[in-house]
Design a protein around this motif. Structure first.
Motif, mmCIF file in Angstrom:
data_model
loop_
_atom_site.group_PDB
_atom_site.id
_atom_site.type_symbol
_atom_site.label_atom_id
_atom_site.label_comp_id
_atom_site.label_asym_id
_atom_site.label_seq_id
_atom_site.Cartn_x
_atom_site.Cartn_y
_atom_site.Cartn_z
ATOM 1 N N SER A 22 60.938 7.190 66.215
ATOM 2 C CA SER A 22 60.698 7.490 64.802
ATOM 3 C C SER A 22 59.244 7.866 64.530
ATOM 4 O O SER A 22 58.960 8.718 63.679
ATOM 5 C CB SER A 22 61.106 6.297 63.932
ATOM 6 O OG SER A 22 60.367 5.140 64.292
ATOM 7 N N VAL A 23 58.300 7.246 65.247
ATOM 8 C CA VAL A 23 56.885 7.566 65.042
ATOM 9 C C VAL A 23 56.606 8.991 65.518
ATOM 10 O O VAL A 23 55.950 9.786 64.835
ATOM 11 C CB VAL A 23 55.984 6.552 65.782
ATOM 12 C CG1 VAL A 23 54.523 6.941 65.657
ATOM 13 C CG2 VAL A 23 56.197 5.150 65.220
ATOM 14 N N ALA A 24 57.144 9.332 66.683
ATOM 15 C CA ALA A 24 56.992 10.701 67.199
ATOM 16 C C ALA A 24 57.680 11.700 66.281
ATOM 17 O O ALA A 24 57.171 12.812 66.065
ATOM 18 C CB ALA A 24 57.572 10.794 68.608
ATOM 19 N N GLN A 25 58.791 11.297 65.696
ATOM 20 C CA GLN A 25 59.512 12.190 64.779
ATOM 21 C C GLN A 25 58.667 12.510 63.557
ATOM 22 O O GLN A 25 58.642 13.651 63.080
ATOM 23 C CB GLN A 25 60.826 11.533 64.348
ATOM 24 C CG GLN A 25 61.669 12.412 63.453
ATOM 25 C CD GLN A 25 62.917 11.700 62.950
ATOM 26 O OE1 GLN A 25 63.274 10.629 63.444
ATOM 27 N NE2 GLN A 25 63.569 12.274 61.964
ATOM 28 N N ALA A 26 57.927 11.521 63.037
ATOM 29 C CA ALA A 26 57.051 11.755 61.878
ATOM 30 C C ALA A 26 55.951 12.751 62.238
ATOM 31 O O ALA A 26 55.601 13.622 61.440
ATOM 32 C CB ALA A 26 56.451 10.437 61.401
ATOM 33 N N LYS A 27 55.406 12.640 63.459
ATOM 34 C CA LYS A 27 54.373 13.585 63.892
ATOM 35 C C LYS A 27 54.974 14.968 64.114
ATOM 36 O O LYS A 27 54.355 15.993 63.803
ATOM 37 C CB LYS A 27 53.681 13.092 65.169
ATOM 38 C CG LYS A 27 52.955 11.787 64.985
ATOM 39 C CD LYS A 27 51.975 11.836 63.826
ATOM 40 C CE LYS A 27 51.320 10.506 63.561
ATOM 41 N NZ LYS A 27 50.601 10.470 62.281
ATOM 42 N N LEU A 28 56.189 15.008 64.643
ATOM 43 C CA LEU A 28 56.897 16.275 64.818
ATOM 44 C C LEU A 28 57.035 16.985 63.474
ATOM 45 O O LEU A 28 56.771 18.190 63.361
ATOM 46 C CB LEU A 28 58.280 16.006 65.426
ATOM 47 C CG LEU A 28 59.233 17.193 65.537
ATOM 48 C CD1 LEU A 28 58.736 18.193 66.571
ATOM 49 C CD2 LEU A 28 60.644 16.711 65.901
ATOM 50 N N ARG A 29 57.404 16.230 62.449
ATOM 51 C CA ARG A 29 57.581 16.797 61.108
ATOM 52 C C ARG A 29 56.272 17.387 60.576
ATOM 53 O O ARG A 29 56.277 18.413 59.908
ATOM 54 C CB ARG A 29 58.090 15.706 60.166
ATOM 55 C CG ARG A 29 58.588 16.196 58.822
ATOM 56 C CD ARG A 29 59.190 15.060 58.011
ATOM 57 N NE ARG A 29 60.279 14.424 58.729
ATOM 58 C CZ ARG A 29 60.364 13.107 58.948
ATOM 59 N NH1 ARG A 29 59.409 12.292 58.531
ATOM 60 N NH2 ARG A 29 61.390 12.608 59.590
ATOM 61 N N SER A 30 55.145 16.750 60.902
ATOM 62 C CA SER A 30 53.839 17.268 60.473
ATOM 63 C C SER A 30 53.449 18.524 61.244
ATOM 64 O O SER A 30 52.802 19.424 60.699
ATOM 65 C CB SER A 30 52.756 16.207 60.682
ATOM 66 O OG SER A 30 52.979 15.100 59.856
ATOM 67 N N ALA A 47 68.449 10.337 68.468
ATOM 68 C CA ALA A 47 69.315 11.347 67.843
ATOM 69 C C ALA A 47 68.612 11.968 66.638
ATOM 70 O O ALA A 47 68.708 13.182 66.410
ATOM 71 C CB ALA A 47 70.642 10.713 67.430
ATOM 72 N N ASP A 48 67.883 11.155 65.869
ATOM 73 C CA ASP A 48 67.175 11.667 64.692
ATOM 74 C C ASP A 48 66.052 12.620 65.098
ATOM 75 O O ASP A 48 65.807 13.640 64.432
ATOM 76 C CB ASP A 48 66.599 10.521 63.857
ATOM 77 C CG ASP A 48 67.677 9.761 63.095
ATOM 78 O OD1 ASP A 48 68.774 10.325 62.901
ATOM 79 O OD2 ASP A 48 67.412 8.617 62.702
ATOM 80 N N PHE A 49 65.352 12.305 66.200
ATOM 81 C CA PHE A 49 64.296 13.195 66.691
ATOM 82 C C PHE A 49 64.911 14.542 67.070
ATOM 83 O O PHE A 49 64.388 15.605 66.716
ATOM 84 C CB PHE A 49 63.593 12.570 67.898
ATOM 85 C CG PHE A 49 62.415 13.358 68.390
ATOM 86 C CD1 PHE A 49 61.129 12.986 68.058
ATOM 87 C CD2 PHE A 49 62.583 14.489 69.190
ATOM 88 C CE1 PHE A 49 60.025 13.717 68.503
ATOM 89 C CE2 PHE A 49 61.499 15.224 69.644
ATOM 90 C CZ PHE A 49 60.216 14.836 69.295
ATOM 91 N N ARG A 50 66.015 14.497 67.815
ATOM 92 C CA ARG A 50 66.667 15.745 68.239
ATOM 93 C C ARG A 50 67.111 16.567 67.029
ATOM 94 O O ARG A 50 66.987 17.788 67.013
ATOM 95 C CB ARG A 50 67.868 15.437 69.140
ATOM 96 C CG ARG A 50 67.481 14.934 70.511
ATOM 97 C CD ARG A 50 68.726 14.661 71.366
ATOM 98 N NE ARG A 50 68.357 14.198 72.676
ATOM 99 C CZ ARG A 50 67.996 14.978 73.685
ATOM 100 N NH1 ARG A 50 67.961 16.283 73.519
ATOM 101 N NH2 ARG A 50 67.682 14.459 74.858
ATOM 102 N N LEU A 51 67.627 15.875 66.009
ATOM 103 C CA LEU A 51 68.070 16.566 64.792
ATOM 104 C C LEU A 51 66.890 17.234 64.095
ATOM 105 O O LEU A 51 66.991 18.372 63.624
ATOM 106 C CB LEU A 51 68.754 15.567 63.859
ATOM 107 C CG LEU A 51 69.505 16.142 62.665
ATOM 108 C CD1 LEU A 51 70.647 17.042 63.123
ATOM 109 C CD2 LEU A 51 70.049 15.028 61.793
ATOM 110 N N GLU A 52 65.745 16.539 64.035
ATOM 111 C CA GLU A 52 64.539 17.090 63.409
ATOM 112 C C GLU A 52 64.053 18.333 64.168
ATOM 113 O O GLU A 52 63.599 19.304 63.584
ATOM 114 C CB GLU A 52 63.431 16.031 63.402
ATOM 115 C CG GLU A 52 62.213 16.402 62.606
ATOM 116 C CD GLU A 52 62.290 15.977 61.156
ATOM 117 O OE1 GLU A 52 61.813 16.746 60.298
ATOM 118 O OE2 GLU A 52 62.814 14.885 60.862
ATOM 119 N N ALA A 53 64.164 18.288 65.495
ATOM 120 C CA ALA A 53 63.670 19.396 66.330
ATOM 121 C C ALA A 53 64.630 20.577 66.360
ATOM 122 O O ALA A 53 64.232 21.706 66.667
ATOM 123 C CB ALA A 53 63.426 18.902 67.760
#
Length: 198
Positions: A22-30, A47-53
């Motif tokens: 989740s922390v990496a996902q927040a940085k991915l979003r930025s 799964a949420d990270f993959r969805l974001e990417a």
């Protein structure tokens, strides 16, 4: 030591994101809106990270970090939740002269993410220089209420571009008036209090 606030143009620059939670996902979003060439490496991506990417040009490498992942990289973001891993990645990045951001690990950072508020053509960034990220977020939320997402903000920039065609002295007066009107509209001065009679 005081940090220097900067805005980086990362378009088409190589950025490495280490972590898949989740922390990496927040940085991915930025990072995604900046136009970076992004690689992410993690032993497991949520799964949420993959969805974001999904639908973005992000190269996912599902394996442990390797020193070779730093090749050609301009910026590393380590979001592993593991201080030892952050320190190891930071050490290798620094040896190569690569900027490193290790999330919630200021000693392993050369670069810090600010809490940002975007309004039309403007970006406001708030940082406690790694001391208290939650406070930065709280201040950003307060500013969100204070500064509305108003299309007139872009109109101000357009007017400034038009004013460039004016003679310098006329341009200066016109821009001062424009900014004074802006301050009055968005940040009206409180009425002076009436002094109490003795």
């Amino acid at each position: 030591m005081t940090l220097l606030p900067l805005f980086l143009d990362l378009k088409e620059k190589q950025v490495l994101l280490v972590g898949g939670g989740s922390v990496a996902q927040a940085k991915l979003r930025s990072l995604l809106p900046t136009g970076v060439t992004l690689r992410a490496v993690a032993t497991r991506f949520s799964a949420d990270f993959r969805l974001e990417a999904e639908g973005h040009p992000v190269h996912l490498l599902e394996r442990p970090f390797e020193a070779g992942d730093l090749d050609g990289t301009h910026l590393v973001v380590s979001a592993t939740n593991d201080p030892e891993a952050n320190a190891r990645i930071a050490s290798q990045a620094r040896q190569r002269g690569i900027w490193i951001n290790a999330v919630d690990d200021p000693p392993s950072c050369d670069a810090l993410f600010a809490s940002t508020l975007r309004r039309g053509p403007w970006t406001l960034a708030i940082s406690t220089e790694g001391a208290f990220a939650g406070l930065s977020r709280a201040l950003r939320l307060a500013l969100e209420d204070l500064i509305p997402d108003d299309p007139d903000l872009q109109a101000l920039v357009d007017l400034r571009q038009q004013a460039r065609r004016l003679p310098p002295e006329v341009r200066s007066r016109a821009l001062q008036k424009l900014l004074a009107d802006f301050r009055t509209a968005y940040f009206p001065s409180p009425r002076p209090s009436t002094p109490e009679l003795p």
